[in-house]
Design an enzyme around this catalytic site. Structure first.
Site, PDB file in Angstrom:
ATOM      1  N   GLU A   1      39.074  13.589  36.576  1.00  0.00           N
ATOM      2  CA  GLU A   1      37.711  13.324  36.091  1.00  0.00           C
ATOM      3  C   GLU A   1      37.607  13.719  34.622  1.00  0.00           C
ATOM      4  O   GLU A   1      38.265  14.670  34.199  1.00  0.00           O
ATOM      5  CB  GLU A   1      36.699  14.168  36.888  1.00  0.00           C
ATOM      6  CG  GLU A   1      36.645  13.826  38.347  1.00  0.00           C
ATOM      7  CD  GLU A   1      35.653  14.713  39.118  1.00  0.00           C
ATOM      8  OE1 GLU A   1      34.948  15.532  38.504  1.00  0.00           O
ATOM      9  OE2 GLU A   1      35.610  14.572  40.350  1.00  0.00           O
TER      10      GLU A   1
ATOM     11  N   LYS B   1      36.334  15.599  31.425  1.00  0.00           N
ATOM     12  CA  LYS B   1      35.692  16.914  31.257  1.00  0.00           C
ATOM     13  C   LYS B   1      34.604  16.766  30.197  1.00  0.00           C
ATOM     14  O   LYS B   1      34.878  16.645  29.007  1.00  0.00           O
ATOM     15  CB  LYS B   1      36.707  17.967  30.827  1.00  0.00           C
ATOM     16  CG  LYS B   1      36.108  19.374  30.767  1.00  0.00           C
ATOM     17  CD  LYS B   1      37.172  20.413  30.495  1.00  0.00           C
ATOM     18  CE  LYS B   1      36.689  21.836  30.705  1.00  0.00           C
ATOM     19  NZ  LYS B   1      35.474  22.218  30.024  1.00  0.00           N
TER      20      LYS B   1
ATOM     21  N   ARG C   1      26.721  22.979  32.447  1.00  0.00           N
ATOM     22  CA  ARG C   1      26.805  22.765  33.878  1.00  0.00           C
ATOM     23  C   ARG C   1      25.484  23.135  34.530  1.00  0.00           C
ATOM     24  O   ARG C   1      24.891  24.154  34.204  1.00  0.00           O
ATOM     25  CB  ARG C   1      27.910  23.674  34.420  1.00  0.00           C
ATOM     26  CG  ARG C   1      28.224  23.489  35.875  1.00  0.00           C
ATOM     27  CD  ARG C   1      29.532  24.170  36.106  1.00  0.00           C
ATOM     28  NE  ARG C   1      29.959  24.200  37.468  1.00  0.00           N
ATOM     29  CZ  ARG C   1      31.105  24.783  37.833  1.00  0.00           C
ATOM     30  NH1 ARG C   1      31.872  25.375  36.931  1.00  0.00           N
ATOM     31  NH2 ARG C   1      31.481  24.773  39.088  1.00  0.00           N
TER      32      ARG C   1
ATOM     33  N   ARG D   1      25.074  28.190  34.667  1.00  0.00           N
ATOM     34  CA  ARG D   1      26.296  28.865  35.128  1.00  0.00           C
ATOM     35  C   ARG D   1      26.077  30.324  35.448  1.00  0.00           C
ATOM     36  O   ARG D   1      26.706  30.868  36.338  1.00  0.00           O
ATOM     37  CB  ARG D   1      27.342  28.809  34.023  1.00  0.00           C
ATOM     38  CG  ARG D   1      28.076  27.545  33.933  1.00  0.00           C
ATOM     39  CD  ARG D   1      29.065  27.720  32.826  1.00  0.00           C
ATOM     40  NE  ARG D   1      29.978  28.780  33.200  1.00  0.00           N
ATOM     41  CZ  ARG D   1      31.276  28.617  33.344  1.00  0.00           C
ATOM     42  NH1 ARG D   1      31.810  27.464  33.109  1.00  0.00           N
ATOM     43  NH2 ARG D   1      32.030  29.619  33.695  1.00  0.00           N
TER      44      ARG D   1
ATOM     45  N   GLU E   1      27.462  18.031  35.071  1.00  0.00           N
ATOM     46  CA  GLU E   1      27.444  18.463  33.672  1.00  0.00           C
ATOM     47  C   GLU E   1      26.405  17.620  32.942  1.00  0.00           C
ATOM     48  O   GLU E   1      26.441  16.381  33.017  1.00  0.00           O
ATOM     49  CB  GLU E   1      28.842  18.260  33.072  1.00  0.00           C
ATOM     50  CG  GLU E   1      29.029  18.849  31.695  1.00  0.00           C
ATOM     51  CD  GLU E   1      29.476  20.321  31.703  1.00  0.00           C
ATOM     52  OE1 GLU E   1      29.568  20.949  32.784  1.00  0.00           O
ATOM     53  OE2 GLU E   1      29.726  20.844  30.598  1.00  0.00           O
TER      54      GLU E   1
ATOM     55  N   PHE F   1      29.426  15.946  39.820  1.00  0.00           N
ATOM     56  CA  PHE F   1      30.841  16.006  40.187  1.00  0.00           C
ATOM     57  C   PHE F   1      31.122  16.795  41.454  1.00  0.00           C
ATOM     58  O   PHE F   1      32.245  16.801  41.931  1.00  0.00           O
ATOM     59  CB  PHE F   1      31.711  16.500  39.022  1.00  0.00           C
ATOM     60  CG  PHE F   1      31.322  17.835  38.430  1.00  0.00           C
ATOM     61  CD1 PHE F   1      31.480  19.004  39.141  1.00  0.00           C
ATOM     62  CD2 PHE F   1      30.828  17.897  37.132  1.00  0.00           C
ATOM     63  CE1 PHE F   1      31.136  20.221  38.591  1.00  0.00           C
ATOM     64  CE2 PHE F   1      30.477  19.115  36.567  1.00  0.00           C
ATOM     65  CZ  PHE F   1      30.635  20.279  37.305  1.00  0.00           C
TER      66      PHE F   1
ATOM     67  N   ARG G   1      38.237  31.241  40.226  1.00  0.00           N
ATOM     68  CA  ARG G   1      38.955  30.333  39.350  1.00  0.00           C
ATOM     69  C   ARG G   1      40.204  29.986  40.138  1.00  0.00           C
ATOM     70  O   ARG G   1      41.018  30.843  40.445  1.00  0.00           O
ATOM     71  CB  ARG G   1      39.323  31.044  38.053  1.00  0.00           C
ATOM     72  CG  ARG G   1      39.911  30.109  37.017  1.00  0.00           C
ATOM     73  CD  ARG G   1      40.356  30.878  35.801  1.00  0.00           C
ATOM     74  NE  ARG G   1      39.263  31.419  35.010  1.00  0.00           N
ATOM     75  CZ  ARG G   1      38.487  30.703  34.198  1.00  0.00           C
ATOM     76  NH1 ARG G   1      38.658  29.405  34.087  1.00  0.00           N
ATOM     77  NH2 ARG G   1      37.540  31.272  33.503  1.00  0.00           N
TER      78      ARG G   1
ATOM     79  N   LYS H   1      41.964  22.354  34.436  1.00  0.00           N
ATOM     80  CA  LYS H   1      41.465  21.707  33.214  1.00  0.00           C
ATOM     81  C   LYS H   1      42.615  21.531  32.235  1.00  0.00           C
ATOM     82  O   LYS H   1      43.558  22.314  32.187  1.00  0.00           O
ATOM     83  CB  LYS H   1      40.328  22.503  32.596  1.00  0.00           C
ATOM     84  CG  LYS H   1      40.700  23.862  32.095  1.00  0.00           C
ATOM     85  CD  LYS H   1      39.482  24.577  31.553  1.00  0.00           C
ATOM     86  CE  LYS H   1      39.786  26.052  31.407  1.00  0.00           C
ATOM     87  NZ  LYS H   1      38.688  26.865  30.977  1.00  0.00           N
TER      88      LYS H   1
HETATM   89  P1  AMP Z   1      35.818  26.261  32.131  1.00  0.00           P
HETATM   90  O1  AMP Z   1      34.393  26.671  32.101  1.00  0.00           O
HETATM   91  O2  AMP Z   1      36.498  26.364  30.810  1.00  0.00           O
HETATM   92  O3  AMP Z   1      36.580  26.894  33.283  1.00  0.00           O
HETATM   93  O4  AMP Z   1      35.882  24.689  32.417  1.00  0.00           O
HETATM   94  C1  AMP Z   1      35.271  24.144  33.520  1.00  0.00           C
HETATM   95  C2  AMP Z   1      33.930  23.613  33.083  1.00  0.00           C
HETATM   96  O5  AMP Z   1      34.032  22.254  32.741  1.00  0.00           O
HETATM   97  C3  AMP Z   1      32.915  23.620  34.191  1.00  0.00           C
HETATM   98  O6  AMP Z   1      32.262  24.854  34.229  1.00  0.00           O
HETATM   99  C4  AMP Z   1      31.963  22.496  33.806  1.00  0.00           C
HETATM  100  O7  AMP Z   1      30.908  23.017  33.018  1.00  0.00           O
HETATM  101  C5  AMP Z   1      32.770  21.616  32.896  1.00  0.00           C
HETATM  102  N1  AMP Z   1      33.020  20.260  33.420  1.00  0.00           N
HETATM  103  C6  AMP Z   1      32.898  19.129  32.718  1.00  0.00           C
HETATM  104  N2  AMP Z   1      33.212  18.071  33.440  1.00  0.00           N
HETATM  105  C7  AMP Z   1      33.557  18.501  34.658  1.00  0.00           C
HETATM  106  C8  AMP Z   1      34.005  17.875  35.847  1.00  0.00           C
HETATM  107  N3  AMP Z   1      34.172  16.557  35.922  1.00  0.00           N
HETATM  108  N4  AMP Z   1      34.289  18.648  36.912  1.00  0.00           N
HETATM  109  C9  AMP Z   1      34.149  19.998  36.827  1.00  0.00           C
HETATM  110  N5  AMP Z   1      33.746  20.645  35.739  1.00  0.00           N
HETATM  111  C10 AMP Z   1      33.439  19.914  34.655  1.00  0.00           C
END
Ligand code: AMP
Length: 582
Positions: free
Chosen positions: A247, A249, A254, A269, A299, A339, A419, A425
């Site tokens: 998907e 990003k 969020r 969040r 998001e 998502f 996590r 990611k």
């Molecule tokens: P991180 O916060 O760096 O762990 O990255 C994950 C974050 O990406 C999530 O908290 C979401 O805010 C964002 N995000 C963006 N697109 C998506 C997606 N398709 N699925 C899940 N998370 C997403």
């Protein structure tokens, strides 16, 4: 239990810095207390009335509390001020005056009576409510003993100074039953789905730990959001999780959407309710989601209706505001890319595989699929088991101005609060040795010298979260690379959260700062490399060994959407360090 007795516990906890001892005291308290009092007690321990995701605040400033003290003890303001100036502690000042004043009204109030009055205090609003609040607190003070007064004053100000986090409460609940922390993982798992400490404590007290097994999502209680692991190539992703859904990003913010009885609530969040900020999304959910009750995540990204392009984060983030909401919503409309589906019409979906959740999510949206018409859109997902295909999708996402991609394991469950490798990611690689940013906590700052003396800040100290010891360890002191506005901004934010209390911070003497701040402000930091350093405490086992530090750290942005415990963890930093050196 009487509030007076509870205050003895507060005092014992306040007087120790040892987390283990605090855990034991809390466990003793929880053992003694009745099930129908434990939830209220847990909220009071946190200086609250309800869990933090319910925005019920006391709504009193220090000024109001001072007025209550003056009224309760019939004091001259001058006399109060001179005493307060000496101790610097409003709770202890109230306690001291109470010791000197004989009161005929003293009663041994129960926790329930105090809670009920505090509830009334917090919920009184509108004209004349400040008077009502002053009277309620003054009456409580008149009825209570000196030690209780110390805490009655601190609770509504949210400054309990007890120095423990939610995790210590979870440990204490385990300790109450087993005399050790071994039940913490089970309790924490339930807490991740229902992050309401009062509710968790009461469930355990009434039904034992087994009672937690039945806990599922509850509409209007935000679920702690799952986070993604990171990898930096398509092949690594396929090697790790095989065939997956890729998907885009999106780089916005969020939101977790809760809907029931025609009411929509949105959570950020860090589990704050932010519904009032996004009327357009609320409308969209009401029109475009087909369910009686639902919890899903997406998001939110700013969208330019003229060019039909997504806006960069810096523009989207302008929607996060307390004022001029309607006009900004017109200027920068949001699209919510859904998502994840976590709950629908009585069905708990957290534990079922991604591909099943996804099908149900698709069925839940009643939308045209046209970006110009809908507010809620389905995040597109493409299935693949080929590394190069993932790289291609990654490049396409970057070309559209997005951040990268997220690969999702097809049979992966949603892991609240974790996590995990079910989501990976893959973000843009930078020229430096580490390809991801690090979310750090601001721990304090030094007053500026030279050019920046005018801003009153010259450098700020940042750290990461050490989950093992529930504390923050330092990784960098940042003194360059910010714009003048950013320096002013960070100073302003820090000054609102100044503290003398450094419990929970592990800092080398060399890195001490002029002003300490409470754990609250999270910043995203970009660095070129992780290096070893003798003066930083991240991963340092003793004063003679080395910790980890960031080389050329610079501020990317403030992460208001993250809470202090969502900073990068020490374990993650250690993994990034190992990966960089591989
Ligand atoms: P991180 O916060 O760096 O762990 O990255 C994950 C974050 O990406 C999530 O908290 C979401 O805010 C964002 N995000 C963006 N697109 C998506 C997606 N398709 N699925 C899940 N998370 C997403």
């Amino acid at each position: 239990m009487k509030f007076k007795h509870l205050s003895f516990f507060f005092e014992k906890i306040e007087e120790t810095a040892s987390r283990l001892v605090i855990t034991e005291y809390l466990a003793d308290l929880f053992k003694e207390i009745a099930p129908e009092q434990i939830d209220k007690t847990v909220y009071l321990l946190q200086g609250r009335i309800r869990p933090s995701f319910e925005s019920l605040e006391f709504g009193v400033a220090e000024k109001t509390v001072v007025k209550s003290i003056l009224s309760a003890f019939n004091l001259e303001k001058k006399l109060f001020d001179s005493e307060y100036r000496i101790s610097g502690d409003i709770g202890k000042t109230a306690e001291k005056f109470k010791k000197e004043i004989m009161s005929l009204e003293e009663k041994d109030l129960s926790i329930d009576e105090v809670y009920r009055d505090f509830y009334r205090l917090a919920t009184s609003s509108g004209n004349g409510s400040q008077e009502v609040k002053i009277n309620i607190l003054a009456h409580l003070l008149r009825q209570s003993d000196p030690l209780s007064c110390r805490y009655l004053v601190r609770i509504p100000l949210g400054i309990m100074r007890l120095g423990f986090s939610d995790m210590t409460v979870l440990d204490a609940l385990s300790w109450m039953i087993k005399g050790d922390k071994s039940l913490r993982p089970v309790i924490e798992k339930a807490y991740h789905v229902r992050p309401d400490l009062g509710f968790i404590a009461r469930t355990i007290k009434e039904k034992g730990v087994d009672g937690l097994n039945k806990i599922g999502p509850e509409v209007f209680t935000p679920i702690i959001m799952m986070r993604a692991e990171r990898l930096s190539s398509g092949q690594e992703i396929v090697d790790k999780i095989g065939r997956c859904a890729v998907e885009p990003k999106y780089d916005g913010f969020r939101l977790q959407v809760h809907y029931k009885n025609d009411q929509v609530k949105l959570y950020s969040r860090n589990l704050e309710e932010v519904s009032y900020m996004y009327p357009d999304i609320i409308e969209g959910v009401k029109k475009e989601v087909g369910a009686k009750e639902i919890v899903f995540e997406g998001e939110a990204v700013g969208f330019d209706p003229k060019t039909e392009a997504f806006l960069p984060f810096q523009e989207t983030v302008q929607r996060k505001r307390k004022y001029d909401i309607e006009s900004k919503a017109k200027e920068i409309p949001l699209k919510l890319f859904a998502f994840e589906l976590l709950y629908k019409d009585g069905e708990n979906l957290v534990g079922i595989p991604y591909d099943e959740r996804r099908k149900k999510l698709e069925k839940s949206l009643e939308v045209s699929g046209k970006i110009s018409q809908d507010t809620i859109l389905l995040a597109p997902g493409e299935l693949t088991d080929e590394g190069p295909k993932i790289e291609l999708l990654f490049d396409e996402a970057i070309a559209k101005g997005l951040e990268g991609i997220i690969a999702k394991k097809l049979d992966g469950i949603y892991q609240p609060g974790a996590r995990g490798w079910n989501w990976i990611k893959f973000k843009r690689s930078y020229s430096s040795k580490i390809d991801d940013t690090i979310d750090c906590l601001v721990m304090g700052y030094d007053v500026g010298k030279g050019k920046r003396a005018g801003f009153g800040i010259g450098a700020f100290l940042v750290g990461v979260y050490d989950t093992q010891y529930d504390r923050y360890v330092t990784v960098a002191k940042i003194g360059t690379g910010l714009t003048d506005e950013e320096w002013q901004e960070i100073r302003k934010r820090c000054d609102k959260i100044r503290t003398d209390d450094t419990k929970g911070y592990e800092v080398d003497k060399m890195m001490s700062v002029d002003v300490w701040v409470k754990p609250s402000l999270v910043v995203e930091i970009k660095a070129d490399e992780i290096t070893k350093s003798p003066v930083h405490t991240a991963g340092r086992s003793n004063k003679n060994s080395s910790g980890l530090a960031l080389r050329f750290p610079r501020l990317v942005r403030f992460r208001d959407d993250k809470n202090p415990q969502e900073t990068t963890t020490l374990t993650e930093l250690e993994e990034m360090f190992a990966k960089q050196n591989r």
